[in-house]
Design a protein around this motif. Structure first.
Motif, PDB file in Angstrom:
ATOM      1  N   ALA A  26      39.529  16.992   7.472  1.00 11.56           N
ATOM      2  CA  ALA A  26      39.370  15.584   7.879  1.00 11.56           C
ATOM      3  C   ALA A  26      40.730  14.881   7.846  1.00 11.56           C
ATOM      4  O   ALA A  26      41.110  14.185   8.799  1.00 11.56           O
ATOM      5  N   ALA A  27      41.478  15.078   6.777  1.00  8.96           N
ATOM      6  CA  ALA A  27      42.795  14.437   6.675  1.00  8.96           C
ATOM      7  C   ALA A  27      43.743  14.981   7.742  1.00  8.96           C
ATOM      8  O   ALA A  27      44.553  14.238   8.309  1.00  8.96           O
ATOM      9  N   ARG A  28      43.617  16.278   8.041  1.00 13.41           N
ATOM     10  CA  ARG A  28      44.495  16.890   9.049  1.00 13.41           C
ATOM     11  C   ARG A  28      44.252  16.263  10.425  1.00 13.41           C
ATOM     12  O   ARG A  28      45.186  16.076  11.215  1.00 13.41           O
ATOM     13  N   ALA A  29      43.000  15.918  10.701  1.00  7.24           N
ATOM     14  CA  ALA A  29      42.681  15.302  11.994  1.00  7.24           C
ATOM     15  C   ALA A  29      43.462  13.997  12.160  1.00  7.24           C
ATOM     16  O   ALA A  29      43.926  13.668  13.256  1.00  7.24           O
ATOM     17  N   VAL A  30      43.635  13.245  11.069  1.00  7.59           N
ATOM     18  CA  VAL A  30      44.394  11.995  11.141  1.00  7.59           C
ATOM     19  C   VAL A  30      45.892  12.276  11.156  1.00  7.59           C
ATOM     20  O   VAL A  30      46.634  11.740  11.975  1.00  7.59           O
ATOM     21  N   LYS A  31      46.324  13.144  10.267  1.00  5.94           N
ATOM     22  CA  LYS A  31      47.762  13.447  10.148  1.00  5.94           C
ATOM     23  C   LYS A  31      48.378  13.876  11.483  1.00  5.94           C
ATOM     24  O   LYS A  31      49.497  13.499  11.821  1.00  5.94           O
ATOM     25  N   GLN A  32      47.601  14.647  12.263  1.00  5.36           N
ATOM     26  CA  GLN A  32      48.196  15.164  13.504  1.00  5.36           C
ATOM     27  C   GLN A  32      48.538  14.041  14.491  1.00  5.36           C
ATOM     28  O   GLN A  32      49.405  14.225  15.343  1.00  5.36           O
ATOM     29  N   PHE A  33      47.880  12.872  14.313  1.00  4.19           N
ATOM     30  CA  PHE A  33      48.221  11.762  15.218  1.00  4.19           C
ATOM     31  C   PHE A  33      49.098  10.710  14.553  1.00  4.19           C
ATOM     32  O   PHE A  33      49.450   9.708  15.174  1.00  4.19           O
ATOM     33  N   LEU A  34      49.415  10.897  13.288  1.00  6.68           N
ATOM     34  CA  LEU A  34      50.411  10.024  12.657  1.00  6.68           C
ATOM     35  C   LEU A  34      51.806  10.593  12.919  1.00  6.68           C
ATOM     36  O   LEU A  34      52.694   9.903  13.412  1.00  6.68           O
ATOM     37  N   THR A  35      51.999  11.856  12.558  1.00  6.25           N
ATOM     38  CA  THR A  35      53.326  12.461  12.717  1.00  6.25           C
ATOM     39  C   THR A  35      53.285  13.824  13.385  1.00  6.25           C
ATOM     40  O   THR A  35      54.325  14.413  13.633  1.00  6.25           O
ATOM     41  N   PHE A  36      52.064  14.335  13.626  1.00 11.41           N
ATOM     42  CA  PHE A  36      51.847  15.667  14.204  1.00 11.41           C
ATOM     43  C   PHE A  36      52.251  16.755  13.211  1.00 11.41           C
ATOM     44  O   PHE A  36      51.416  17.467  12.690  1.00 11.41           O
ATOM     45  N   VAL A  37      53.563  16.878  12.936  1.00 12.68           N
ATOM     46  CA  VAL A  37      54.038  17.883  11.970  1.00 12.68           C
ATOM     47  C   VAL A  37      55.154  17.253  11.138  1.00 12.68           C
ATOM     48  O   VAL A  37      55.611  16.157  11.447  1.00 12.68           O
ATOM     49  N   SER A  38      55.604  17.966  10.104  1.00 14.19           N
ATOM     50  CA  SER A  38      56.591  17.380   9.190  1.00 14.19           C
ATOM     51  C   SER A  38      57.772  18.317   8.936  1.00 14.19           C
ATOM     52  O   SER A  38      57.586  19.509   8.706  1.00 14.19           O
ATOM     53  N   GLY A  39      58.987  17.732   8.967  1.00 12.18           N
ATOM     54  CA  GLY A  39      60.252  18.305   8.462  1.00 12.18           C
ATOM     55  C   GLY A  39      60.483  19.802   8.536  1.00 12.18           C
ATOM     56  O   GLY A  39      60.649  20.438   7.483  1.00 12.18           O
TER      57      GLY A  39
END
Ligand code: PMP
Ligand code: GLN
Length: 389
Positions: A256-269
């Motif tokens: 569930a959190a991943r579904a949101v994260k992917q549209f906040l930053t998609f991926v990280s560092g």
């Protein structure tokens, strides 16, 4: 029609952060910045070398959305090594842009507008902004100084049939409180009773003093399945600017959190992820030394603050100590923090900005001790002028 306001109503209270304000004030006045919590030395050499190697060996494109397998595995191994938690790196771990994004994506994923989040005050500033972004409501429980205790009745009263999340932070910023097992058991019992998810921010997990232990709430009976545990590299490896964080928990919650994260930053560092994986695999002594070293710094600053005439509250973890400035004749922490650079050449953060009940914390101020010894000595020296004036 009046002047157009572009910022949405729900974000109106959050136009600037106290950390940015105080750091700008410290820079402008050339003061010692004990406001914003960041170390003034780099973390372990192994991390810096691993980041540099990754940067020069092609790790510069989008990493996989959930995070590189090597880092997800290192997170799972770390949780096994320190807390005996069984975590599946493939389905139960998500790498994020700092703990900040992990917190925001958990809340945005789990809360419908009007749902309630139980949290503690003083609170970390991003909690209330993320709750507001989700259109959710906060229900805060006071940590009562001087020992930052919880009133059991107040805790129970904060829960309702709309409670969706308990947002916990231990070790706790800004108080330095390390929640006891008994307190966590009480919180867990209420979470189960109200079928709430516990989102727990454990970024200071290794910064614990006086022989105390950090207890992740996910290790309590029945809790692994309803907890999202969050941490980040910033504090553990003294790289607060890297913004590599993570969460782990039941696969459905992480998804569930991943579904949101992917549209906040998609991926990280990208290139920082292998370096943090290397850091998480360092020997136990690196993690223990961190706490030991910081405990010494705490003692150093606490002694200076006491000499200066503040009433200093106990702190058992994190980078921070809270003092009462009233004995020095300062009843308003916000005003004192505005004037402290001019009065003593030191910057600090008022505690009431992290509270709904501002009156009870009006004269309290937070100082950070994650600085070189000579900086802490110099700050203590400068603060000793306050009483003399
Ligand atoms: N939670 C707490 C309690 C913090 O003090 C901080 C500040 N570092 C964060 C979260 C944010 O962590 P990160 O920089 O990894 O986003
Ligand atoms: N966590 C740090 C603190 O509490 C600051 C992080 C920030 O500036 N947002 O001081």
């Amino acid at each position: 029609m009046g002047e157009k306001r572009y910022l949405t109503e729900r974000m109106q209270p959050f136009t600037s952060t106290i950390f940015a304000e105080i750091t700008a004030l410290a820079t402008r006045t050339g003061s010692i910045n004990l406001g914003q919590g960041f170390p003034d030395t780099d973390g372990p050499r192994e991390l810096l070398d691993a980041a540099s190697t990754a940067l020069y060996s092609g790790a510069n494109q989008y990493p996989p959305g959930p995070g590189i397998p090597e880092l997800r595995t290192a997170v799972a191994e770390h949780q096994q090594r320190f807390y005996d938690l069984d975590v599946d790196p493939d389905t139960e771990v998500l790498i994020t842009t700092g703990a900040t994004e992990a917190i925001a994506s958990s809340i945005l994923a789990l809360c419908e507008p009007g749902d309630e989040v139980v949290t503690f005050e003083p609170y970390y500033d991003s909690y209330v902004a993320s709750i507001a972004l989700a259109g959710a409501e906060r229900r805060t429980v006071r940590l009562r100084h001087p020992r930052f205790d919880i009133d059991g009745d107040e805790l129970r009263a904060a829960f309702s049939d709309r409670t969706r999340i308990v947002l916990l932070n231990t070790p706790h910023n800004p108080t330095g409180k390390v929640f006891t097992r008994a307190e966590l058991e009480h919180i867990a019992e209420l979470a189960v009773e109200h079928d709430a998810v516990v989102v727990t921010d454990e970024v200071y997990e290794h910064l614990v003093f006086d022989g105390l232990s950090h207890v992740p709430i996910a290790t309590l009976p029945q809790m692994a399945d309803r907890t999202l545990t969050i941490s980040s590299a910033g504090k553990t490896f003294s790289v607060t600017g890297w913004k590599i964080g993570w969460m782990h928990g039941r696969a459905e919650l992480v998804a569930a959190a991943r579904a949101v994260k992917q549209f906040l930053t998609f991926v990280s560092g990208g290139p920082l992820q292998p370096a943090v994986a290397a850091g998480l695999r360092l020997g136990d002594e690196v993690f223990h030394d961190l706490g030991r070293n910081l405990q010494r710094k705490r003692d150093l600053l606490v002694a200076g603050l006491q000499r200066a005439g503040f009433d200093v509250f106990p702190t058992s973890g994190t980078y921070f100590v809270i003092v009462d400035a009233a004995p020095l004749g300062f009843d308003d922490g916000v005003e004192l923090c505005q004037r402290l650079p001019e009065l003593a050449g030191v910057a600090a953060v008022p505690v009431s900005v992290f509270c709904d009940d501002k009156e009870s914390t009006r004269s309290l101020v937070r100082f950070a001790f994650c600085k070189r010894d000579e900086v802490l000595h110099a700050a203590a020296d400068r603060l000793s002028r306050l009483g003399a004036g």
